[in-house]
Design a protein around this motif. Sequence first.
Motif, short mmCIF file in Angstrom:
data_model
loop_
_atom_site.label_atom_id
_atom_site.label_comp_id
_atom_site.label_asym_id
_atom_site.label_seq_id
_atom_site.Cartn_x
_atom_site.Cartn_y
_atom_site.Cartn_z
N GLY A 166 -123.01 -9.67 28.35
CA GLY A 166 -123.87 -10.68 28.97
C GLY A 166 -123.22 -11.22 30.24
O GLY A 166 -122.47 -10.52 30.91
N TRP A 167 -123.51 -12.48 30.52
CA TRP A 167 -122.98 -13.07 31.74
C TRP A 167 -121.88 -14.04 31.33
O TRP A 167 -122.14 -15.12 30.82
CB TRP A 167 -124.10 -13.80 32.47
N LEU A 168 -120.63 -13.60 31.56
CA LEU A 168 -119.47 -14.39 31.15
C LEU A 168 -119.23 -15.51 32.15
O LEU A 168 -119.14 -15.27 33.35
CB LEU A 168 -118.24 -13.49 31.09
N LEU A 169 -119.18 -16.74 31.69
CA LEU A 169 -118.98 -17.86 32.61
C LEU A 169 -117.59 -18.45 32.52
O LEU A 169 -117.07 -18.97 33.50
CB LEU A 169 -120.03 -18.93 32.35
N VAL A 223 -114.69 -17.97 24.70
CA VAL A 223 -115.51 -17.58 25.87
C VAL A 223 -116.85 -18.31 25.81
O VAL A 223 -117.35 -18.65 24.74
CB VAL A 223 -115.79 -16.05 25.91
N THR A 224 -117.39 -18.60 27.00
CA THR A 224 -118.77 -19.10 27.10
C THR A 224 -119.54 -18.11 27.94
O THR A 224 -119.05 -17.61 28.96
CB THR A 224 -118.84 -20.48 27.76
N TYR A 225 -120.76 -17.81 27.52
CA TYR A 225 -121.54 -16.78 28.23
C TYR A 225 -123.00 -16.91 27.87
O TYR A 225 -123.38 -17.66 26.95
CB TYR A 225 -121.02 -15.39 27.85
N HIS A 226 -123.82 -16.21 28.66
CA HIS A 226 -125.23 -16.04 28.30
C HIS A 226 -125.39 -14.61 27.84
O HIS A 226 -125.13 -13.68 28.61
CB HIS A 226 -126.13 -16.31 29.51
N PRO A 227 -125.85 -14.38 26.61
CA PRO A 227 -125.94 -13.01 26.11
C PRO A 227 -127.03 -12.24 26.84
O PRO A 227 -127.96 -12.82 27.41
CB PRO A 227 -126.29 -13.19 24.64
N SER A 228 -126.92 -10.93 26.80
CA SER A 228 -127.86 -10.10 27.55
C SER A 228 -129.28 -10.21 27.02
O SER A 228 -130.23 -9.93 27.74
CB SER A 228 -127.41 -8.64 27.51
#
Lengths: 346, 296
Positions: free
Chosen positions: A250-253, A307-312
């Motif tokens: 996803g999008w790793l922040l 980690v914090t992220y938005h999954p794909s």
Amino acid sequence: MIWLTWRQFRAAAAMMSAALAALVAFLGLTGPRLAEDYSTGIADCAAAGGGCSEFLQQFFNDYQDPFLAVTAVVLVLPALIGLFWGAPLITRELEAGTHRLVWNQSVTRGRWLAVKLGLTGLTAMTAAGLGSLAVTWWASPIDEAAANEFPRMGPLLFGARGIVPIGYAAFAFALGVTVGMLVRRTLAAMAITLAVFVAVQIAMPLLVRPHLLPLTRSTTEITASNVDGVTAPANGTTIVRVTAADNTGGWLLSSHTVDASGHAVADTIPVSTPSCVLGAPEPGAAWSRGLSACLAEIKRLGYRQQVTYHPSSRFWPFQWYETGIYTALALGLSGFCFWWIRRRLS
Amino acid sequence: MTAVLQAQGLGKRYGRHWALSDCTLDIPAGHVVGLVGPNGAGKTTLLNLASGQTAPSSGSITVLGGLPGASPAQLAKVGFVAQDTPTYAGLSIADHLRLGARLNPGWDDALARERLGRLGLDPAHRAGKLSGGQRAQLALTLGLAKRPELLILDEPVASLDPLARREFLQGLMEAVVEHEFSVVLSSHLVADLERVCDYLIVIVDSRVQVAGEVEELLASHHRLTGPRRDPARLPADQHVISASHTDRQTTLIIRTGAPIHDPAWSVSQISLEDLVLAYMSKPAHIDYRPALEVQR
């Protein structure tokens, strides 16, 4: 009015159609082979066993150049629309004085603007949509192959896939028209439109997009895949460096290493010997054994990777949200244009 | 007949500068109205207000009984040929006719084609390649073929050479005779207007100085020449427009409705040009007496 707008716009529309046709022809001719290469490659390596990472890397390297090129086309297209369709739409009339001809026919200037904005704006959105969807279809095998390096949720690909380019084109066009009405000079309007559009496109992934939905947090064990390196200075400790490796797809922040009490530590973990002795420089069985012992010790000490992220899986919800935001901005600017042309412009 | 243009205390301000102030007019229909004044006097502003291009800052204006530019029906009644006669450089003459036909309910295509044919303009020609005079004729044709009740022309001949000027005004007058509509046209040269106008408005320093039918204006303005004396001692019904003095002689241009009985004056007729020049050189809002005190 529709006839006049079309008569003034047809050369630009023809140029855009030709460019899009060339792009679609290129994608249409190469796309099926690309998809076939990918599916046979995946099938082959699955049959051979042992994972497909080597094939995926190879596949991505083979198609990297056209992949980046068509992505760039989709990213740049809305800006071009704002610059060359939006900004001159009104300024060209103001500079040539022809607004005084056309506003004195039996058509109110509100209607004149509505037809010009509507026809040109919808064409802009259609062009951006067609380009983006063709590229999205063509690049889908490469997007899958490069999911870790260039996740679809990441800032680069997100704006060049799916439906957001339609929103970008609508916004860039309305922005160009608005700036043109305010500054009344084509060149200055183009420059300001470009600057503002680029600023908005940079601000969006930095400031707005991460907050569209709450971030997903996860805490994982430190494994061989997030270890960037191990060094053993002579003072009796071994230092394990942990990378922000992104295995989420996803999008790793953000990515931090935390200790047992949950506090963030620097991306190096000091581990006292002798539990963490590598025994040999990499690679080799002895080194691997040493690393596993090391990782076990890190786990015992309670270090974890947070980690914090938005999954794909959020790709499409985000696409809809962002398209909605940009379309709303475009409508707001258009509303301002109607107010301005009635009240202030003369 | 109703008024083509009525203005009450009309004013337009750009920033802190009043381009037109306190303008009160009542122009009856059926005239060719000349609007004359120096550059920057407010002529274009008044015409833009009349065509609905700009909205007034103060006062009110109605054109043919309606609010200028308010509706398609109002726009259809008023034709406007803007300053420098703009046309779309990239479009052909035929495209311009098509534009007119598409955008105007009352479009008279036969009139437009007949007129362009008479002028020898090829419909396939691009407007950008036309000479200034031809472009002005194209713009006039667009204005005429709309079949307006009022045609407004803002400095239509300013950029034309003398021959093109004459042809343009001639074409305009022929159309007026044929189709009977009112015309308001502006110019900073009286000579352009003298031959075509029967109603005159002089505007100087953003104010209307005088407005009326040309015949009446000429009948009520006189040049008085006589021994030197103070214009302030004239009868109350004689308004001094301009005064010039030599050591022994005074020349006045006055407006009066009554006959002039004073035998000391020799009275002569003035031309329209003299009349306009007298108003243009008149310093606004300054009484003449103090100036004369100084001269003594």
